[in-house]
Design an enzyme around this catalytic site. Structure first.
Site, PDB file in Angstrom:
ATOM      1  N   ASP A 143      -6.938   4.408  -4.664  1.00 31.58           N
ATOM      2  CA  ASP A 143      -7.621   4.350  -3.366  1.00 31.58           C
ATOM      3  C   ASP A 143      -8.209   5.754  -3.182  1.00 31.58           C
ATOM      4  O   ASP A 143      -8.416   6.464  -4.184  1.00 31.58           O
ATOM      5  CB  ASP A 143      -6.628   3.972  -2.242  1.00 31.58           C
ATOM      6  N   LYS A 181       0.875  -1.179   0.000  1.00 28.13           N
ATOM      7  CA  LYS A 181       0.000   0.000   0.000  1.00 28.13           C
ATOM      8  C   LYS A 181       0.908   1.222   0.000  1.00 28.13           C
ATOM      9  O   LYS A 181       2.032   1.163   0.503  1.00 28.13           O
ATOM     10  CB  LYS A 181      -0.885   0.005   1.245  1.00 28.13           C
TER      11      LYS A 181
END
Ligand code: NDP
Length: 453
Positions: free
Chosen positions: A166, A126
């Site tokens: 995201d 991430k």
């Protein structure tokens, strides 16, 4: 005497002070896993849990860029490469002013189990930046994305680490970053997912997280012989995930009552139909406006301004059957969860990552709500990202129907894995244990196979 979880968490907290979202994510998984470690001493001996909470690599970097006024801006970028046990690192990039190392680590940690559940060969990572795209011109967003990629490019690659979107990172940002990656490396490869359809993207990728979240809810409802038909649904957020969750609810015959953003939320008791949803999509994706404008366009809808710091969020007091939290972490606290249950909500399917606090999760579990946690319910996004990688490798594209069918199959198999595993470990109906344990077993066995690395 301190429990095994407390002792373990004491070590994690001491080593990673101030990373409270990361502690929260690890605690939940550690609680689910203790019975697994008792049953499998080989995992304890190989220190699988101790290894899994330590990212394989963390990159933190300066992102300097020049705004439209000619001022130099400096942001901080991150990429946490958490686990490559079952495939190349994979997970999104978040651009939001709240981004810090603890938030990126919580998201990367969740990604390990989520990606494992998808059945696809994808590891976990991430990244992101404390950049705020709100109020920036397209030109500024492009310059920022180019600056961000000017460092990130050396750490990623189609077979190494494949980021996606995201919060704050959609098609526009992926495009600017892909362009810069290509310029710097002279390679056209599937290094990012969520790409445009003309240049390597997959059909259904924009829809995948929201659609998958609703498919997962549908599977949960089926366990009680129910469907979405006629169900009142409360949706939070109004971005990518929320929009497509709402679209799928509509096609399945449900009624969508709400949308929100960080400034407030709207309630439309008449229901948000396809035409009104198209208005929201244009408002958010093209005009980049605020959800308040929905109530200006449709005056029968009510608008409530957000009250940060208040003890509960009135959004979760809207009477509904199904809640689809799709904004951000910790947006539902125990009081919100109690309000939902009190008003008849009996199914919660999380599009956002970790939107419910641990106390809220306990309320749902104790009230026997069908509670689908994010790492299972929102795995459709990364699953179709995995399918985008496959299509890029084959230099071929599947049709909309083919991808949607694969997505539905994956969501069904995640649901089944959660149900079967929860049952096997003595907590039937507990999707939290089911998802954490099923996700973990594949990772743990792969780590055993690959030795101490
Ligand atoms: P978007 O940026 O498209 O939309 C985010 C939405 O949530 C916006 O409406 C935003 O409002 C709202 N929001 C963000 N932060 C806050 C906050 N602190 N308080 C209140 N509202 C907030 O992001 P996505 O739709 O892509 O992501 C939403 C959630 O889904 C995130 O938790 C993300 O991690 C998760 N997720 C996303 C996936 C994907 O494929 N995109 C995959 C799996 C999970 P505002 O515009 O005012 O900030």
């Amino acid at each position: 005497m301190a429990s095994a979880v407390d002792t373990f968490m004491g070590g994690v907290i001491a080593k990673n002070p101030e990373q409270k979202e990361f502690h929260q994510a690890v605690q939940e998984v550690a609680e689910s896993l203790m019975p697994v470690l008792d049953k499998h001493p080989e995992y304890r001996k190989a220190k699988i849990l101790e290894r899994i909470v330590e990212p394989e690599r963390v990159v933190m970097f300066r992102v300097p860029w020049v705004d439209d006024q000619g001022e130099v801006q400096v942001n901080r970028g991150f990429r946490v490469e958490f686990s490559s046990a079952i495939g190349p690192y994979k997970g999104g990039l978040r651009f939001h002013p709240s981004v810090n190392l603890g938030i990126i680590k919580f998201l990367g940690f969740e990604q390990i189990f989520k990606n494992s559940l998808t059945t696809l060969p994808i590891g976990a990572g991430k990244g992101g930046c404390d950049f705020d795209p709100k109020g920036k011109s397209d030109n500024e967003v492009m310059h920022f994305c180019q600056a961000f990629m000017s460092e990130l490019f050396r750490h990623i690659g189609a077979d190494t680490d494949v980021p996606a979107g995201d919060i704050g990172v959609g098609g526009r940002e992926i495009g600017f970053m892909f362009g810069q990656y290509k310029k710097l490396t002279n390679r056209f490869e599937g290094v990012l997912t969520g790409k445009g359809l003309n240049w390597g993207g997959s059909l259904i990728r924009p829809e995948a997280t929201g659609y998958g979240q609703v498919y997962f809810a549908e599977e949960m409802l089926k366990t009680r012989s129910e469907s979405f038909k006629g169900k009142a649904c409360v949706v939070s957020g109004s971005g990518n995930v929320a929009q497509y969750a709402a679209q799928k609810v509509l096609t399945l015959g449900g009624k969508v009552l709400t949308f929100s953003d960080s400034s407030g939320f709207i309630v439309d008791e008449e229901g948000i139909d396809a035409k009104k949803l198209a208005f929201v999509m244009d408002l958010k994706n093209v005009r980049r406006g605020r959800i308040k404008e929905y109530a200006d366009e449709y005056p029968k809808a009510a608008y409530h301004t957000a009250e940060p710091g208040s003890k509960c969020n009135p959004l979760w007091q809207v009477k509904c059957d199904v809640a689809l939290p799709s904004a951000t972490q910790n947006e539902i606290n125990a009081e919100d969860a109690n309000n939902l249950v009190k008003n008849g909500c009996y199914c919660v399917s999380e599009g956002a990552n970790m939107p419910s606090t641990p106390d809220a999760v306990n309320v749902f579990l104790e009230s026997k709500v069908l509670y689908g946690l994010g790492k299972a319910a929102n795995a459709g996004g990364v699953a179709v990202s995995g399918l985008e990688m496959s299509q890029n490798s084959m230099r071929y594209g599947w049709s909309r129907e083919e991808v949607d069918q694969k997505l539905q199959g994956i969501m069904k198999s995640i649901h089944k894995a959660c149900v079967d595993t929860a049952e096997a470990y003595g907590t039937p109906g507990n999707y939290v244990n089911g998802a954490n344990i099923a996700g973990f077993l594949k990772i743990a066995d792969s780590m055993l196979d690959q030795g101490v690395v």
